[in-house]
Design a protein around this motif. Structure first.
Motif, PDB file in Angstrom:
ATOM      1  N   ALA A   1       0.965  -1.257   0.096  1.00 51.67           N
ATOM      2  CA  ALA A   1      -0.027  -0.130  -0.066  1.00 51.67           C
ATOM      3  C   ALA A   1       0.770   1.234  -0.228  1.00 51.67           C
ATOM      4  N   HIS A   2       1.888   1.170   0.733  1.00 50.61           N
ATOM      5  CA  HIS A   2       2.810   2.302   0.896  1.00 50.61           C
ATOM      6  C   HIS A   2       3.425   2.423  -0.433  1.00 50.61           C
ATOM      7  N   GLU A   3       3.950   1.398  -0.988  1.00 47.50           N
ATOM      8  CA  GLU A   3       4.751   1.606  -2.315  1.00 47.50           C
ATOM      9  C   GLU A   3       3.977   2.048  -3.567  1.00 47.50           C
ATOM     10  N   LEU A   4       2.369   1.793  -3.390  1.00 45.73           N
ATOM     11  CA  LEU A   4       1.564   2.135  -4.396  1.00 45.73           C
ATOM     12  C   LEU A   4       1.158   3.660  -4.192  1.00 45.73           C
ATOM     13  N   ASN A   5       1.199   4.057  -2.567  1.00 41.58           N
ATOM     14  CA  ASN A   5       0.729   5.286  -2.285  1.00 41.58           C
ATOM     15  C   ASN A   5       1.774   6.202  -2.762  1.00 41.58           C
ATOM     16  N   GLN A   6       2.935   5.978  -2.740  1.00 46.37           N
ATOM     17  CA  GLN A   6       3.919   6.950  -3.205  1.00 46.37           C
ATOM     18  C   GLN A   6       3.733   7.617  -4.767  1.00 46.37           C
ATOM     19  N   PRO A   7       3.593   6.673  -5.425  1.00 47.27           N
ATOM     20  CA  PRO A   7       3.346   7.311  -7.014  1.00 47.27           C
ATOM     21  C   PRO A   7       1.883   8.236  -6.912  1.00 47.27           C
ATOM     22  N   LEU A   8       0.921   7.744  -6.329  1.00 45.80           N
ATOM     23  CA  LEU A   8      -0.270   8.335  -6.247  1.00 45.80           C
ATOM     24  C   LEU A   8      -0.105   9.556  -5.457  1.00 45.80           C
ATOM     25  N   ALA A   9       0.548   9.588  -4.397  1.00 47.54           N
ATOM     26  CA  ALA A   9       0.805  10.927  -3.696  1.00 47.54           C
ATOM     27  C   ALA A   9       1.364  12.010  -4.591  1.00 47.54           C
ATOM     28  N   GLY A  10       2.470  11.488  -5.293  1.00 52.17           N
ATOM     29  CA  GLY A  10       3.138  12.304  -6.134  1.00 52.17           C
ATOM     30  C   GLY A  10       2.158  12.922  -7.463  1.00 52.17           C
ATOM     31  N   MET A  11       1.521  12.055  -7.720  1.00 53.52           N
ATOM     32  CA  MET A  11       0.356  12.253  -8.965  1.00 53.52           C
ATOM     33  C   MET A  11      -0.468  13.349  -8.595  1.00 53.52           C
ATOM     34  N   LEU A  12      -0.970  12.958  -7.310  1.00 53.63           N
ATOM     35  CA  LEU A  12      -2.127  14.160  -6.777  1.00 53.63           C
ATOM     36  C   LEU A  12      -1.423  15.463  -6.653  1.00 53.63           C
ATOM     37  N   SER A  13      -0.256  15.515  -5.750  1.00 52.64           N
ATOM     38  CA  SER A  13       0.249  16.757  -5.735  1.00 52.64           C
ATOM     39  C   SER A  13       0.550  17.540  -6.976  1.00 52.64           C
ATOM     40  N   ASN A  14       1.396  16.614  -7.976  1.00 51.31           N
ATOM     41  CA  ASN A  14       1.559  17.319  -9.251  1.00 51.31           C
ATOM     42  C   ASN A  14       0.550  17.834  -9.937  1.00 51.31           C
ATOM     43  N   ALA A  15      -0.720  17.103  -9.946  1.00 56.74           N
ATOM     44  CA  ALA A  15      -1.934  17.420 -10.576  1.00 56.74           C
ATOM     45  C   ALA A  15      -2.470  18.844  -9.787  1.00 56.74           C
ATOM     46  N   GLU A  16      -2.278  18.900  -8.613  1.00 58.94           N
ATOM     47  CA  GLU A  16      -2.978  19.916  -8.003  1.00 58.94           C
ATOM     48  C   GLU A  16      -1.825  21.271  -8.471  1.00 58.94           C
ATOM     49  N   ALA A  17      -0.630  21.005  -8.316  1.00 54.77           N
ATOM     50  CA  ALA A  17       0.402  21.939  -8.575  1.00 54.77           C
ATOM     51  C   ALA A  17       0.119  22.708 -10.052  1.00 54.77           C
ATOM     52  N   ALA A  18      -0.175  21.735 -10.952  1.00 53.16           N
ATOM     53  CA  ALA A  18      -0.400  21.753 -12.256  1.00 53.16           C
ATOM     54  C   ALA A  18      -1.692  22.972 -12.474  1.00 53.16           C
ATOM     55  N   GLU A  19      -2.533  22.627 -11.800  1.00 52.25           N
ATOM     56  CA  GLU A  19      -3.547  23.134 -11.840  1.00 52.25           C
ATOM     57  C   GLU A  19      -3.520  24.891 -11.168  1.00 52.25           C
ATOM     58  N   LYS A  20      -2.675  24.810 -10.131  1.00 48.12           N
ATOM     59  CA  LYS A  20      -2.321  26.167  -9.526  1.00 48.12           C
ATOM     60  C   LYS A  20      -1.348  26.925 -10.510  1.00 48.12           C
ATOM     61  N   LEU A  21      -0.661  26.137 -11.055  1.00 48.97           N
ATOM     62  CA  LEU A  21       0.484  26.955 -12.104  1.00 48.97           C
ATOM     63  C   LEU A  21      -0.167  27.301 -13.359  1.00 48.97           C
ATOM     64  N   LEU A  22      -1.335  26.696 -13.673  1.00 51.79           N
ATOM     65  CA  LEU A  22      -2.087  27.220 -14.966  1.00 51.79           C
ATOM     66  C   LEU A  22      -2.903  28.166 -14.594  1.00 51.79           C
ATOM     67  N   ALA A  23      -3.177  28.415 -13.271  1.00 45.07           N
ATOM     68  CA  ALA A  23      -4.324  29.401 -12.549  1.00 45.07           C
ATOM     69  C   ALA A  23      -3.488  30.703 -12.347  1.00 45.07           C
ATOM     70  N   LEU A  24      -1.940  30.670 -12.376  1.00 42.88           N
ATOM     71  CA  LEU A  24      -1.187  32.039 -12.162  1.00 42.88           C
ATOM     72  C   LEU A  24      -1.496  32.804 -13.224  1.00 42.88           C
ATOM     73  N   THR A  25      -1.187  34.230 -12.993  1.00 43.67           N
ATOM     74  CA  THR A  25      -1.138  34.861 -14.261  1.00 43.67           C
ATOM     75  C   THR A  25       0.022  35.851 -14.211  1.00 43.67           C
ATOM     76  N   PRO A  26       0.811  35.618 -15.026  1.00 44.18           N
ATOM     77  CA  PRO A  26       0.683  34.544 -16.030  1.00 44.18           C
ATOM     78  C   PRO A  26       0.988  33.126 -15.730  1.00 44.18           C
ATOM     79  N   PRO A  27       0.153  32.357 -16.553  1.00 44.99           N
ATOM     80  CA  PRO A  27       0.516  30.792 -16.256  1.00 44.99           C
ATOM     81  C   PRO A  27       1.806  30.237 -16.379  1.00 44.99           C
ATOM     82  N   ASP A  28       2.348  29.736 -15.416  1.00 44.43           N
ATOM     83  CA  ASP A  28       3.517  28.940 -15.496  1.00 44.43           C
ATOM     84  C   ASP A  28       3.479  27.808 -16.264  1.00 44.43           C
ATOM     85  N   ILE A  29       3.116  28.041 -17.700  1.00 41.37           N
ATOM     86  CA  ILE A  29       3.036  26.710 -18.565  1.00 41.37           C
ATOM     87  C   ILE A  29       4.208  25.788 -18.487  1.00 41.37           C
ATOM     88  N   SER A  30       5.523  26.304 -18.387  1.00 39.33           N
ATOM     89  CA  SER A  30       6.623  25.201 -18.531  1.00 39.33           C
ATOM     90  C   SER A  30       6.583  24.396 -17.276  1.00 39.33           C
TER      91      SER A  30
END
Lengths: 767, 130
Positions: free
Chosen positions: A539-568
């Motif tokens: 579970a832990h093993e599987l959790n790690q990538p899932l955790a990363g994915m979630l954080s990255n997804a939320e980060a991306a969302e925030k980065l795109l919401a910035l003005t100007p959005p941090d596309i890179s």
């Protein structure tokens, strides 16, 4: 006056000849004169004077010996005249004078070169003519040993005829050493006296203890009665006799006939008695005497006569074999050099050619019969062996727990083991040989790939393309079909063909399949259990990538919401998400593999890879349990033929066991070391799993791999048992031991596949 | 480095997690310093200013609890927010008892994490002021 005319002047020629000298009747031997006197001029003329009458055996023998020499000449140069010289019978002076006149008249015109005089009367006659009729002749004389030596004659040579009574007696003694007496028979006339007395004198000196009976002079009738009363244990010595005491001339054959009435052997030196009952003696052969005289005559005729020389006639000790046998005297007593006469000629000597041929024929026949008998015996043995081997073959056929058929090159069933009691299907009937003229290939003509394969392979076998065959094929039938193990052996005979056996291995096959299925099921259960235990880590093993994915997804969302959005940066986040989801997927895939319930599939796999997979899988768990895992994997490790999942399961089991074993150790010493290596010589690939736990108790070592054996509180006890089954299924070995440095060593060896190696280079990593 | 600007220290030995958290927090406007191990973090901990630390409770080399011990012994009052796996409930409770600011289960939602960070920074500011 020729003194020989008077009886008293006649001398013995030899003891046996005494009787012959006695005849004074002049009898010219005209019949024996080969050439008439008129033609004698051309030839040298020889006159032989004899002391007995012609026609007597003694005379004949001498003449015959004499002539055999003188007539043997290729061109006889001598003419032989033989005359009777007279001398024994009481002749009147008138008769003697008449005879002298007669000789004068007959031979005055002859030129006698040699005159042979045999016996004292002849010698005296010759002497009387020495100065007249015989004045030019050379004289050859012959006189008995005991006769007074004749007075010397000019130009003469002589032959002494020995009297062999002494030698004969010695021979008798050698043949009859136990004789107690000797009966002597000598002549009764005064001419017989000297040899008889000499002999008796000799006996007294030679054998003083021997009783001597003297029968001398007895007429034959009296002699016959006397000798018939002689007891066994002695012998008779027969001396040559001239006449009995009544002056009746004795005849050798008559005397021998009388003597042979006795029960004791007769010995005599009398030549003519040999063959008429004489056992043996030192014989003087009259024929030999004649020959000797002949030779002397020829020498004299050629002018080589030696004046004054005197020879002694040879004697020959002889034995009558029949007499020897008659008196039971062993032949071994016969002294060497003694001639044995009258021995019945052996079959060989008599019929040499016939015997040889008969023997040869017999031999050939024997060989033929022998070889026929041997051949017959051999054939019987061969037949018995054939019967026996036939019986053995039959018994072997019958004992095979399956159907055995012998096929010819074309698949025709020649023979079958017929122990199938009631063959049911057509196939069984053919295999049982119950269908005449059946063909093996026909019964396999089912159309399926398997049946085609059987036909192809068996055909290759019957034609000799291959020599042996082993196939395991399923043969369907309305009643359910059967697994058959088909084994075949090519027959090398002229007709080719093969022997094919079919063993129904359906039960075995089912058991094998069930065991495999059981192992599959069990190993699956074990894997599920193992993964259950690992669930937290997983579970832990599987959790790690899932955790990363979630954080990255939320980060991306925030980065795109910035003005100007941090596309890179947002893009980096998205890329990471993809990577993390792949990571999660990999874990899920492995999990699914492990949980998958599938039949094992054997493929060339790398033990190193299995170790790496499982190590990755267990990394989280190991970290959680503070176990440091050390890998020491061999380079170029050969592959093994195994099911990857099951191999991973073994590694997983061994690693979790090792980690369990180190649970109670301090965190610093929880080291788990995995080593792979390959023994090129034994062609085995090995994995060692070494922990630093307390090791395995010695009483547990042997039972470690037994099912339901566990040392853990919550274990099923199936893990190592399943490991062993898995390793067994790949013909490997698993064993447990304690390391000298502490901790347990579990090792797995699996046969390496030749010429295969993991393409990835080995690594040494700490996880 | 401005003394006044708070910093979020992220400690996780999983590179993916570390990078994603760092990215999220930066995108949310925080100043972030990532550390891939507890020892690395501890080496610099003495000179940390205002902020808080987000620590993975479950790390191979040195666990989150050990890290907490070290900070306590060193008298460093930096508030800690633990990230835990699903099975680490016991450890989490222990951590909070020892004074941890909060614990959050992985995977953590930004809407849960960011307020916790703010609260922790607030608390640290209070501690530093006090």
């Amino acid at each position: 006056v020729y003194p020989g005319r008077h009886l008293s002047a006649v001398m013995f020629l030899g003891p046996s000849a005494t009787g012959l000298w006695a005849c004074l009747i002049a009898l010219p031997l005209t019949a024996q004169t080969p050439f008439p006197s008129s033609s004698g001029q051309a030839k040298h003329e020889v006159l032989i004077l004899l002391a007995d009458q012609p026609g007597r055996p003694f005379t004949d023998r001498i003449l015959s010996g004499f002539r055999s020499v003188t007539m043997r000449e290729r061109n006889p140069s001598v003419s032989v005249f033989a005359e009777y010289a007279g001398g024994y019978a009481d002749e009147s002076a008138e008769v003697a004078a008449e005879r002298a006149n007669w000789f004068e008249a007959k031979y005055k015109k002859h030129h006698l070169g040699v005159v042979v005089a045999v016996g004292a009367p002849s010698i005296e006659l010759a002497r009387s003519f020495r100065t007249g009729l015989f004045k030019d002749a050379f004289v050859v004389w012959a006189a008995g040993e005991f006769e007074p030596r004749p007075a010397p004659i000019e130009r003469a040579s002589g032959l002494i005829l020995p009297v062999n009574s002494f030698g004969t007696f010695k021979l008798a003694q050698q043949l009859m050493p136990g004789a107690t007496y000797v009966a002597v028979y000598g002549g009764g006339s005064k001419f017989d006296q000297p040899p008889r007395e000499r002999f008796l004198e000799f006996l007294r000196a030679e054998a003083p203890d021997l009783r001597v009976l003297d029968f001398s002079g007895m007429p034959p009738d009296e002699l016959k009665n006397k000798v018939a009363q002689l007891p066994p244990g002695g012998s008779i010595q027969y001396l040559a006799t001239l006449a009995d005491r009544n002056d009746r001339p004795t005849d050798t054959f008559e005397i021998m006939s009388a003597l042979s009435q006795s029960r004791v052997p007769v010995f005599s030196y009398e030549d003519m008695s040999m063959g008429s009952g004489n056992l043996g003696g030192e014989l003087l052969s009259w024929t030999d005497v004649g020959r000797t005289l002949g030779n002397m005559t020829l020498r004299a005729d050629r002018g080589k006569g030696v004046n004054g020389s005197v020879e002694t006639a040879p004697r020959t000790a002889s034995i009558d074999w029949r007499q020897l046998n008659k008196f039971g005297i062993p032949e071994g007593r016969v002294p060497p050099g003694v001639q044995i006469l009258y021995r019945p000629p052996s079959l060989w000597a008599e019929h040499r050619v016939a015997v040889t041929l008969s023997a040869l024929a017999l031999l050939i026949q024997t060989l033929l019969i022998g070889s026929l008998l041997a051949e017959r015996a051999r054939r019987r043995v061969v037949q018995a062996e054939a019967r026996e081997s036939e019986a053995v073959a039959s018994a072997m056929l019958t004992s095979v727990p399956g159907y055995v058929v012998m096929l010819d090159r074309d698949g025709k069933v020649l023979r079958a083991n017929d122990h199938i009691v009631a063959p049911e299907s057509e196939f069984e009937k053919v295999l049982a040989g119950a269908v005449p003229d059946s063909n093996y290939f026909d019964v396999w003509n089912l159309g399926s790939d398997d049946s085609k394969r059987v036909i192809t392979e068996v055909r290759r076998l019957t034609t000799g393309e291959i020599n042996e065959l082993t196939l395991v094929k399923f043969r369907p039938s309305p009643t359910g079909g059967a697994w058959l193990e088909i084994r075949g052996e090519h027959l090398d005979g002229g007709r080719g063909g093969a022997v094919v056996t079919h063993v129904d291995i359906t039960d075995r096959k089912r058991a094998e399949m069930k065991a495999a299925a059981d192992l599959d099921a069990l190993s699956h259960l074990d894997r599920v259990a193992a993964l259950g235990e690992l669930s937290a880590s997983l579970a832990h093993e599987l959790n790690q990538p899932l955790a990363g994915m979630l954080s990255n997804a939320e980060a991306a969302e925030k980065l795109l919401a910035l003005t100007p959005p941090d596309i890179s940066e947002a893009r980096e986040a998205v890329i990471d998400i993809a990577g993390e989801s792949r990571r999660a997927f990999a874990i899920i895939t492995k999990l699914r593999q492990m949980l998958k319930k599938e039949q094992a599939s054997f493929e060339p796999v790398s033990l190193n890879e299995a170790v790496r997979d499982v190590t990755g899988f267990l990394a989280a768990d190991a970290a959680r349990r503070h176990v440091k895992i050390d890998l020491d994997l061999a380079r170029d490790l050969p592959l093994v033929l195994a099911d990857m999942v099951q191999l991973q399961q073994v590694v997983l089991n061994l690693m979790t066991n090792a980690m369990d074993a180190m649970e109670t150790q301090s965190e610093e010493t929880r080291n788990l070391r995995l080593v792979t290596c390959c023994d090129r010589r034994s062609k085995l690939v090995e994995l060692q799993v070494r922990d630093q736990g307390p090791g395995i108790a010695s009483d547990q070592l042997g039972r470690l791999f037994e099912p339901f054996h566990t040392t853990k509180r919550n274990g099923l006890g199936m893990g190592l048992s399943i490991c062993r089954s898995i390793i067994d299924s790949v013909k490997g070995k698993i064993r447990a031991a304690n390391s000298p440095e502490g901790g347990a060593v579990l090792s797995v060896t699996i046969p390496a596949l030749a010429e295969t190696a993991e393409p990835v280079s080995a690594e040494r990593a700490a996880l | 480095v401005k003394q006044s600007e708070p910093t979020v220290y992220v400690v996780d030995d999983d590179a993916d997690v570390l990078r994603s958290l760092t990215r999220l927090l930066r995108a949310s406007g925080y100043r972030v310093e990532p550390f891939s191990s507890a020892t690395e973090f501890l080496r610099q901990a003495a000179c940390f200013g205002l902020g808080c630390a987000i620590v993975d409770l479950h790390m191979t080399e040195m666990s989150g609890l050990s890290l907490q011990d070290c900070l306590l012994q060193a008298g460093i009052t930096l508030p800690l927010i633990f990230l835990t796996g699903s099975g680490d409930f016991q450890s989490s409770v222990q951590a909070v008892k020892r004074g941890a600011m909060d614990y959050l289960a992985k995977p953590v939602e930004a809407m849960n994490l960011l307020p916790a960070i703010d609260a922790a920074i607030q608390k640290h500011a209070t501690l530093m002021a006090g």
